[in-house]
Design a protein around this motif. Sequence first.
Motif, PDB file in Angstrom:
ATOM      1  N   SER A 169       0.854  -1.176   0.000  1.00  0.00           N
ATOM      2  CA  SER A 169       0.000   0.000   0.000  1.00  0.00           C
ATOM      3  C   SER A 169       0.897   1.236   0.000  1.00  0.00           C
ATOM      4  N   VAL A 170       0.771   2.066  -1.033  1.00  0.00           N
ATOM      5  CA  VAL A 170       1.600   3.268  -1.160  1.00  0.00           C
ATOM      6  C   VAL A 170       0.698   4.472  -1.398  1.00  0.00           C
ATOM      7  N   ARG A 171       1.219   5.651  -1.118  1.00  0.00           N
ATOM      8  CA  ARG A 171       0.423   6.850  -1.350  1.00  0.00           C
ATOM      9  C   ARG A 171       0.275   7.086  -2.844  1.00  0.00           C
ATOM     10  N   ASN A 172      -0.918   7.506  -3.236  1.00  0.00           N
ATOM     11  CA  ASN A 172      -1.153   7.889  -4.621  1.00  0.00           C
ATOM     12  C   ASN A 172      -1.015   9.401  -4.736  1.00  0.00           C
ATOM     13  N   TYR A 173      -1.865  10.116  -4.003  1.00  0.00           N
ATOM     14  CA  TYR A 173      -1.734  11.572  -3.955  1.00  0.00           C
ATOM     15  C   TYR A 173      -2.496  12.113  -2.754  1.00  0.00           C
ATOM     16  N   SER A 174      -2.196  13.345  -2.375  1.00  0.00           N
ATOM     17  CA  SER A 174      -2.843  14.015  -1.251  1.00  0.00           C
ATOM     18  C   SER A 174      -3.454  15.317  -1.731  1.00  0.00           C
ATOM     19  N   ILE A 175      -4.523  15.758  -1.061  1.00  0.00           N
ATOM     20  CA  ILE A 175      -5.180  16.996  -1.473  1.00  0.00           C
ATOM     21  C   ILE A 175      -5.517  17.863  -0.268  1.00  0.00           C
ATOM     22  N   CYS A 176      -5.568  19.150  -0.507  1.00  0.00           N
ATOM     23  CA  CYS A 176      -6.161  20.113   0.409  1.00  0.00           C
ATOM     24  C   CYS A 176      -7.431  20.588  -0.271  1.00  0.00           C
ATOM     25  N   TYR A 177      -8.572  20.117   0.224  1.00  0.00           N
ATOM     26  CA  TYR A 177      -9.845  20.379  -0.446  1.00  0.00           C
ATOM     27  C   TYR A 177     -10.580  21.515   0.250  1.00  0.00           C
TER      28      TYR A 177
END
Length: 395
Positions: A169-177
């Motif tokens: 399991s790896v990070r795909n992407y992160s967001i500030c929504y």
Amino acid sequence: MTLRYLILFTLSVLLLSCRKDNESPLSTGTAEWKDAPVVSSQSGNTVIQIQGVQGIKWNARITEGAAWCSFSLANSIPEKDGVLTEGINALYVYFSENTDKEDRKASISIQIGEGTPISLVLTQNGKISGTDAETDTKRPNKAWAEIPDYQANPAFQYVTHYTHLNGKSVRNYSICYDQSHKAALWVAYPLHKCYLGNLDRTDEWTYDPDIESQYQIYVKRAYKEHPKYDRGHQIPSADRTQTREMNAQTFYFTNQTPQVGKGLNQDIWQKLEEVIRKNYICADTLYVVTGAYFAHSNTKATDNKGVKTDVPTHYFKVLLRTKSGMTGKWVRQCDASQLQAIGFWLENKAYSSTQITKDICKKVSEIEAITGFTFFPGIPSQVKNDFNAIEWNLN
């Protein structure tokens, strides 16, 4: 004989009745945490996944911890009712910051139909000075080089989407929504050849499962104003082609905004993404933050439900990598002489040229000053205060 059969019949009825009663709670539905039932001391939200027979009513109550937990972001709501729909039903649980050093627990009871109530416990860690952000389970890990500094804003929601790669399991992407604009102000992600493959676009636009649908723009189809506005990706679909899962996550409504199509999204913006993939990916990993900026909210676009949404006035990308690209070191282990960073800043308008030149570039520090975000925290400030166009193969 008659008495014998009567006894057997009576026993059969009793057995069937017992089996039906015992099975009822099991067949009604299930409720479980989407993520680990432990969250950091920071305010945020988590999700309970409810499944069962479509049409069955359910009720959820916060029986302990209602002072800091709620089923609403804006109000204190300790109880909520609903009706099961097909598939997974998401129940959001919001929690305030825990300023104490001790952990605290909230208990939630969920009744699905006539089944036995299901009890779930949420544990929020106590405040641990200096280390809490590193173990945060709901916000992006600040140790990742691409993550900007957090800003405390009740309209902001921080989410990281994970994917599976080579059995891990790896990070795909992160967001500030930003719920007020219904758009991600930044999308941060690592870019490396391990994320690139040969899969086609899934093109399956859908809601982001980690953000309440009421805060998202529904664009299963194009905006009403299309072809003026495209559903412009922030993390490109073409940057995530190794697996179907990672590509599908780029088609969440939260990863798009109404972006001018002809002359921008389909032309110079797409060309910029291609240049980044072709020329800037390196063995050490390229760190990217893509964002939308709203200088004002005067222009609107219309989603598939007739809802008006704000149109960004500008878009940006900021990049960080090692100069050699193959130091074998993490960027925070490098000194300023080993690093390079650059920013790209474009208006949400049609451009006459697709050429990627230094004319659309800015210092990362300049984009920080405009947006108010701090990018690549922890690296020497001089790296963000200038860029060498030659190092980025730009004229």
